[in-house]
Design a protein around this motif. Structure first.
Motif, PDB file in Angstrom:
ATOM      1  N   UNK A 117      10.583  -1.377  -4.232  1.00 56.17           N
ATOM      2  CA  UNK A 117      11.462  -2.536  -4.448  1.00 56.17           C
ATOM      3  C   UNK A 117      12.886  -2.086  -4.743  1.00 56.17           C
ATOM      4  N   UNK A 118      13.040  -0.892  -5.338  1.00 52.09           N
ATOM      5  CA  UNK A 118      14.358  -0.415  -5.727  1.00 52.09           C
ATOM      6  C   UNK A 118      15.195   0.123  -4.585  1.00 52.09           C
ATOM      7  N   UNK A 119      14.617   0.244  -3.375  1.00 48.51           N
ATOM      8  CA  UNK A 119      15.412   0.686  -2.237  1.00 48.51           C
ATOM      9  C   UNK A 119      14.793   1.860  -1.518  1.00 48.51           C
ATOM     10  N   UNK A 120      15.074   1.988  -0.215  1.00 49.58           N
ATOM     11  CA  UNK A 120      14.447   2.985   0.633  1.00 49.58           C
ATOM     12  C   UNK A 120      14.862   4.400   0.256  1.00 49.58           C
ATOM     13  N   UNK A 121      16.082   4.606  -0.254  1.00 45.29           N
ATOM     14  CA  UNK A 121      16.493   5.957  -0.612  1.00 45.29           C
ATOM     15  C   UNK A 121      15.705   6.478  -1.805  1.00 45.29           C
ATOM     16  N   UNK A 122      15.403   5.604  -2.772  1.00 44.14           N
ATOM     17  CA  UNK A 122      14.577   6.019  -3.900  1.00 44.14           C
ATOM     18  C   UNK A 122      13.189   6.408  -3.414  1.00 44.14           C
ATOM     19  N   UNK A 123      12.647   5.660  -2.461  1.00 48.82           N
ATOM     20  CA  UNK A 123      11.327   5.969  -1.914  1.00 48.82           C
ATOM     21  C   UNK A 123      11.348   7.311  -1.203  1.00 48.82           C
ATOM     22  N   UNK A 124      12.389   7.577  -0.400  1.00 51.88           N
ATOM     23  CA  UNK A 124      12.477   8.841   0.328  1.00 51.88           C
ATOM     24  C   UNK A 124      12.622  10.015  -0.643  1.00 51.88           C
ATOM     25  N   UNK A 125      13.363   9.836  -1.719  1.00 52.29           N
ATOM     26  CA  UNK A 125      13.532  10.907  -2.704  1.00 52.29           C
ATOM     27  C   UNK A 125      12.208  11.239  -3.366  1.00 52.29           C
ATOM     28  N   UNK A 126      11.469  10.221  -3.799  1.00 49.28           N
ATOM     29  CA  UNK A 126      10.188  10.460  -4.457  1.00 49.28           C
ATOM     30  C   UNK A 126       9.192  11.084  -3.484  1.00 49.28           C
ATOM     31  N   UNK A 127       9.215  10.635  -2.221  1.00 49.15           N
ATOM     32  CA  UNK A 127       8.320  11.204  -1.220  1.00 49.15           C
ATOM     33  C   UNK A 127       8.612  12.685  -1.014  1.00 49.15           C
ATOM     34  N   UNK A 143      18.566  -4.371  -0.312  1.00 52.47           N
ATOM     35  CA  UNK A 143      18.395  -4.345   1.137  1.00 52.47           C
ATOM     36  C   UNK A 143      16.981  -3.927   1.537  1.00 52.47           C
ATOM     37  N   UNK A 144      15.984  -4.481   0.870  1.00 48.32           N
ATOM     38  CA  UNK A 144      14.576  -4.256   1.194  1.00 48.32           C
ATOM     39  C   UNK A 144      13.890  -5.614   1.332  1.00 48.32           C
ATOM     40  N   UNK A 145      12.783  -5.688   2.094  1.00 47.06           N
ATOM     41  CA  UNK A 145      12.035  -6.950   2.213  1.00 47.06           C
ATOM     42  C   UNK A 145      11.224  -7.196   0.943  1.00 47.06           C
ATOM     43  N   UNK A 146      11.902  -7.644  -0.111  1.00 49.22           N
ATOM     44  CA  UNK A 146      11.300  -7.642  -1.441  1.00 49.22           C
ATOM     45  C   UNK A 146      10.102  -8.571  -1.568  1.00 49.22           C
ATOM     46  N   UNK A 147      10.129  -9.727  -0.929  1.00 47.61           N
ATOM     47  CA  UNK A 147       8.987 -10.635  -1.036  1.00 47.61           C
ATOM     48  C   UNK A 147       7.772 -10.073  -0.300  1.00 47.61           C
TER      49      UNK A 147
END
Length: 418
Positions: free
Chosen positions: A136-146, A315-319
């Protein structure tokens, strides 16, 4: 509606996209699938790995070509719609959302099983909630954690390979390749191992969030797949050399059993933590991919239109992400991991079958159609090599989705006439 609120931000380069793919593939599958695959194929395990790799490669190439042509969120849902017609795109999207939602539940339960077996369901739900919040916090946070998760998992797998190969228990004679359990066993092993490969679609579903998708996606998909194949082959050879096909087939936690047998019991807890981290990486990428396909289907009103909303800040599809997270949390609290994996495999192979059929239409040249044809035939062969129950349930769910599509289409036609 402004462009910023209706579209997703393009922030990912080749490296980020490769990491997302690795996080999807180098996950819990390598820790869990080798044992069942060896049980199915016996000495044909490595042949099964090769078959799975060939089918995965064909699917990856088809997906890469299509993603470069149609760089939008949704993956094969978009490709099927554009190349084959609205129904086939819908069926691919339905297969992906339903099958991968089951995969999310299976990965969450894997986390719980390794971290706290007595409270596996509670831990699984907590993992789903936490990773939904990260996405939910954004794609860059997801890529960093991945990226962090991939580094940890690769380090654990490297330690397993080294511990096994340098031990006195390693025996090259145990790598004898054969088909002692028949071609059917090899195909079933390939189907089980394919489940561990099937993560490169996550790169394609991020087509709206990568920079220069026509260049980035065709490079990222084969790179991620190639790295994964090398990792899996090394792990399979190392574990087989210590346990042999019979011992591997009977192992409930094959990598942990292998390092114990190799004389390094201190590595067992490290492997268990690595398996949990790997499952978290897979779950993170799975939630990401399912929510993007949900977004695309909601935009076309195949799912509730409210799910097409994009968060104005992140800028994520939050719902869509919240809805997917909620469904997965409910499944993780109630379902059995084996049933979830079997059902998911059938849906994933159906999804890739549509991808290959779509790629077949891109170029009429016979040479250009070899890869999609091999991929399509391979998907069908692996899907129907699965146990009977997952095949029947999966086919029933696909039929249910097709009926729902027909009912909605008829209602739209009737409403238009009225």
């Amino acid at each position: 509606m402004s462009a910023s609120s209706s579209g997703l931000r393009r922030t990912l380069g080749v490296g980020d996209a490769v990491v997302v793919g690795l996080g999807s593939m180098v996950g819990a599958g390598v820790f869990a699938s080798l044992g069942p695959a060896a049980h199915a194929a016996g000495s044909g395990l490595l042949l099964g790995l090769a078959v799975a790799a060939v089918v995965a490669y064909c699917n990856a190439m088809s997906s890469a070509r299509l993603a470069a042509r149609y760089p939008a969120s949704g993956g094969t849902y978009v490709y099927g719609r554009e190349r084959l017609g609205e129904f086939w795109g819908y069926l691919a999207g339905w297969s992906f959302v339903v099958g991968k939602t089951a995969s999310c539940a299976a990965m969450a339960l894997t986390v719980g099983t390794y971290l706290w077996p007595g409270q596996a369901h509670a831990v699984a739900v907590a993992a789903v909630v936490a990773l939904t919040a990260v996405n939910y916090g954004g794609i860059q946070k997801s890529a960093w954690l991945t990226r962090v998760i991939v580094a940890v998992v690769l380090a654990v797998l490297a330690s397993v390979v080294v511990a096994c190969l340098v031990s006195g228990e390693a025996d090259a004679g145990r790598l004898d390749i054969g088909v002692s359990d028949g071609a059917g066993g090899v195909l079933q092993a390939a189907g089980l191992l394919f489940f561990a490969f099937a993560g490169y679609a996550r790169i394609a579903t991020l087509g709206e969030e990568v920079r220069d998708p026509a260049r980035t996606i065709p490079r990222a998909i084969p790179l991620a797949l190639g790295i994964t194949l090398v990792v899996y082959a090394c792990v399979a050879v190392a574990v087989l050399s210590v346990l042999g096909p019979d011992g591997l087939g009977e192992a409930s936690a094959p990598l942990a059993d292998a390092v114990r047998e190799a004389g390094t019991p201190w590595l067992v807890p490290v492997v268990r933590v690595g398996a949990a981290v790997a499952a978290l990486g897979s779950l993170l990428a799975l939630i990401l991919g399912v929510s993007r396909t949900t977004l695309a289907m909601a935009r076309d009103r195949h799912l509730p239109g409210a799910l097409a909303a994009v968060h104005p800040r992140f800028q994520v599809p939050h719902r869509a992400e919240l809805a997917v997270g909620a469904v997965v949390a409910v499944l993780a609290a109630t379902v059995d991991v084996r049933g979830a994996i079997g059902f998911s495999s059938f849906g994933v192979l159906a999804y890739y079958a549509v991808a290959n059929a779509s790629a077949w239409t891109l170029d009429p040249a016979p040479a250009a159609r070899v890869v999609p044809v091999v991929g399509l035939v391979g998907c069908a062969a692996l899907a129907f090599s699965l146990p009977v129950v997952p095949v029947l349930v999966g086919a029933g769910v696909l039929v249910l989705g097709a009926v729902a599509y027909g009912v909605r289409r008829q209602a739209r036609v009737g409403g238009g006439r009225a």
